[in-house]
Scaffold this motif. Sequence first.
Motif, PDB file in Angstrom:
ATOM      1  N   ILE A 183       0.717  -1.245  -0.136  1.00 53.57           N
ATOM      2  CA  ILE A 183      -0.033   0.040   0.056  1.00 53.57           C
ATOM      3  C   ILE A 183       0.902   1.083   0.096  1.00 53.57           C
ATOM      4  O   ILE A 183       1.806   1.343   0.851  1.00 53.57           O
ATOM      5  N   ARG A 184       0.944   2.031  -0.942  1.00 54.43           N
ATOM      6  CA  ARG A 184       1.411   3.345  -1.071  1.00 54.43           C
ATOM      7  C   ARG A 184       1.101   4.392  -0.081  1.00 54.43           C
ATOM      8  O   ARG A 184      -0.132   4.207   0.261  1.00 54.43           O
ATOM      9  N   PRO A 185       1.768   5.228   0.188  1.00 47.69           N
ATOM     10  CA  PRO A 185       1.393   6.706   1.199  1.00 47.69           C
ATOM     11  C   PRO A 185       0.080   7.269   0.783  1.00 47.69           C
ATOM     12  O   PRO A 185      -0.911   7.361   1.579  1.00 47.69           O
ATOM     13  N   ALA A 186      -0.044   7.527  -0.561  1.00 44.81           N
ATOM     14  CA  ALA A 186      -1.172   8.328  -1.085  1.00 44.81           C
ATOM     15  C   ALA A 186      -2.513   7.127  -0.623  1.00 44.81           C
ATOM     16  O   ALA A 186      -3.583   7.635  -0.358  1.00 44.81           O
ATOM     17  N   ALA A 187      -2.223   5.750  -0.954  1.00 46.64           N
ATOM     18  CA  ALA A 187      -3.387   4.876  -0.687  1.00 46.64           C
ATOM     19  C   ALA A 187      -3.804   4.673   0.677  1.00 46.64           C
ATOM     20  O   ALA A 187      -4.835   4.741   1.134  1.00 46.64           O
ATOM     21  N   ALA A 188      -2.553   4.799   1.398  1.00 44.96           N
ATOM     22  CA  ALA A 188      -2.644   4.521   3.003  1.00 44.96           C
ATOM     23  C   ALA A 188      -3.418   5.812   3.671  1.00 44.96           C
ATOM     24  O   ALA A 188      -4.391   5.844   4.638  1.00 44.96           O
ATOM     25  N   ARG A 189      -3.119   6.945   3.027  1.00 48.72           N
ATOM     26  CA  ARG A 189      -3.955   8.161   3.499  1.00 48.72           C
ATOM     27  C   ARG A 189      -5.432   8.038   3.246  1.00 48.72           C
ATOM     28  O   ARG A 189      -6.024   8.354   4.231  1.00 48.72           O
ATOM     29  N   ASP A 190      -5.775   7.560   2.213  1.00 49.06           N
ATOM     30  CA  ASP A 190      -6.994   7.526   1.823  1.00 49.06           C
ATOM     31  C   ASP A 190      -7.735   6.332   2.858  1.00 49.06           C
ATOM     32  O   ASP A 190      -8.934   6.676   3.257  1.00 49.06           O
ATOM     33  N   LEU A 191      -7.195   5.186   3.020  1.00 50.71           N
ATOM     34  CA  LEU A 191      -7.694   4.203   4.104  1.00 50.71           C
ATOM     35  C   LEU A 191      -7.787   4.988   5.247  1.00 50.71           C
ATOM     36  O   LEU A 191      -8.721   4.336   5.950  1.00 50.71           O
ATOM     37  N   ALA A 192      -6.774   5.510   5.711  1.00 51.18           N
ATOM     38  CA  ALA A 192      -6.679   6.044   7.071  1.00 51.18           C
ATOM     39  C   ALA A 192      -7.871   7.118   7.228  1.00 51.18           C
ATOM     40  O   ALA A 192      -8.510   7.410   8.360  1.00 51.18           O
TER      41      ALA A 192
END
Length: 363
Positions: free
Chosen positions: A203-212
């Motif tokens: 999971i890339r940081p951009a995707a992780a931010r969306d998930l968070a």
Amino acid sequence: MSGDQVEAAVASCTATLRAAADRDWEAVNAAGLEWSCRTTAFHIAEDFAGYASRLAARARHRLPLRITLPEGTDNAGILQVIEATGALLAAAVRTAPPGVRAFHPYPFGTADREGFAAMGVAEALLHTHDIARGLGLAYEPPAGLAESVLGRLFPHVQPGPEPWPTLLWATGRGELPGRAPVTDWTWYNNLVIPAGRVTLTGIRPAAARDLALGGDGGFDWLDDGPYEGTREACTYLVKAYEAGVHRPEFGVFALVRPEDGRAVGGIGFHGAPDEDRRVEIGYDLVTGARGQGYATEALRALTEWALARDDVGTVLATVEPDNLPSQRVVTRAGFTRATVEEEPATDHGHAGDEQLLLYVRRP
């Protein structure tokens, strides 16, 4: 990241270079390179064509493909080739299914459609910068393009106050106050690890931010996924990224079923290995995927991947005393209960919590 960003990068490139199309690009080197401005411009097109063909063919190795320019092609013709090959890459990105990966050597051997889009954008932005500097032109691309490249290809780089200067610094092309010059660099496509009936997809940081923040991170989740543990892990990933201490190979992975592309859970590390080469793993599954062995397969695969590295000697996992299914998962994955002597010696994050059971696996 999609074909839209590729097209925007192509437009940014060609609009800048068209202003100097009447200049002799062969007589001037691109800044910081041994290539002429003409060679560098054609290199952008070569990369677009190479990325598009690999992604379209699902290639497992470099393809025997080469494009050439007819003798007498002028600078305007080269810009047309950049536009044409950029359109091919944008189309390949748009038509590739989410889980498709193709060969790229750095650093894990493959890239997905977002990775190829990001690499294409990076090539366009960075080499347009090199050519523009060589020709004495001003150039600054849209900040959103640089930010997207950083979040997808440079997850190990701490974000700076402005994305474009940060990207230039990260690739050895500029300076940032308070940071040492970069003399050696690489980009990182997300790591993918086969794990039986699921694929562990980094999971890339951009995707992780969306998930968070409650989003889906670009994944098609089964049932009501993801489970809260995955969202919490992504929150820590984003914090590590923003602090500049995130190591992408020791991040968070989505468990994706190849047959239908559905994400059924998350697994990942609590951080990079410590000074004693210890690393801790946590995992969860959406409700509808439990009891089917997915967690065992994922935990076994990620643990074996970690223990094959020189910087990992011990993998830890902690489980609540009343969570019998999870205790069975770690046992089936080769973990054993830590001994009384081992527990203080392997205190690692949550492992020191008296309410948790510590499990250990070594090579």
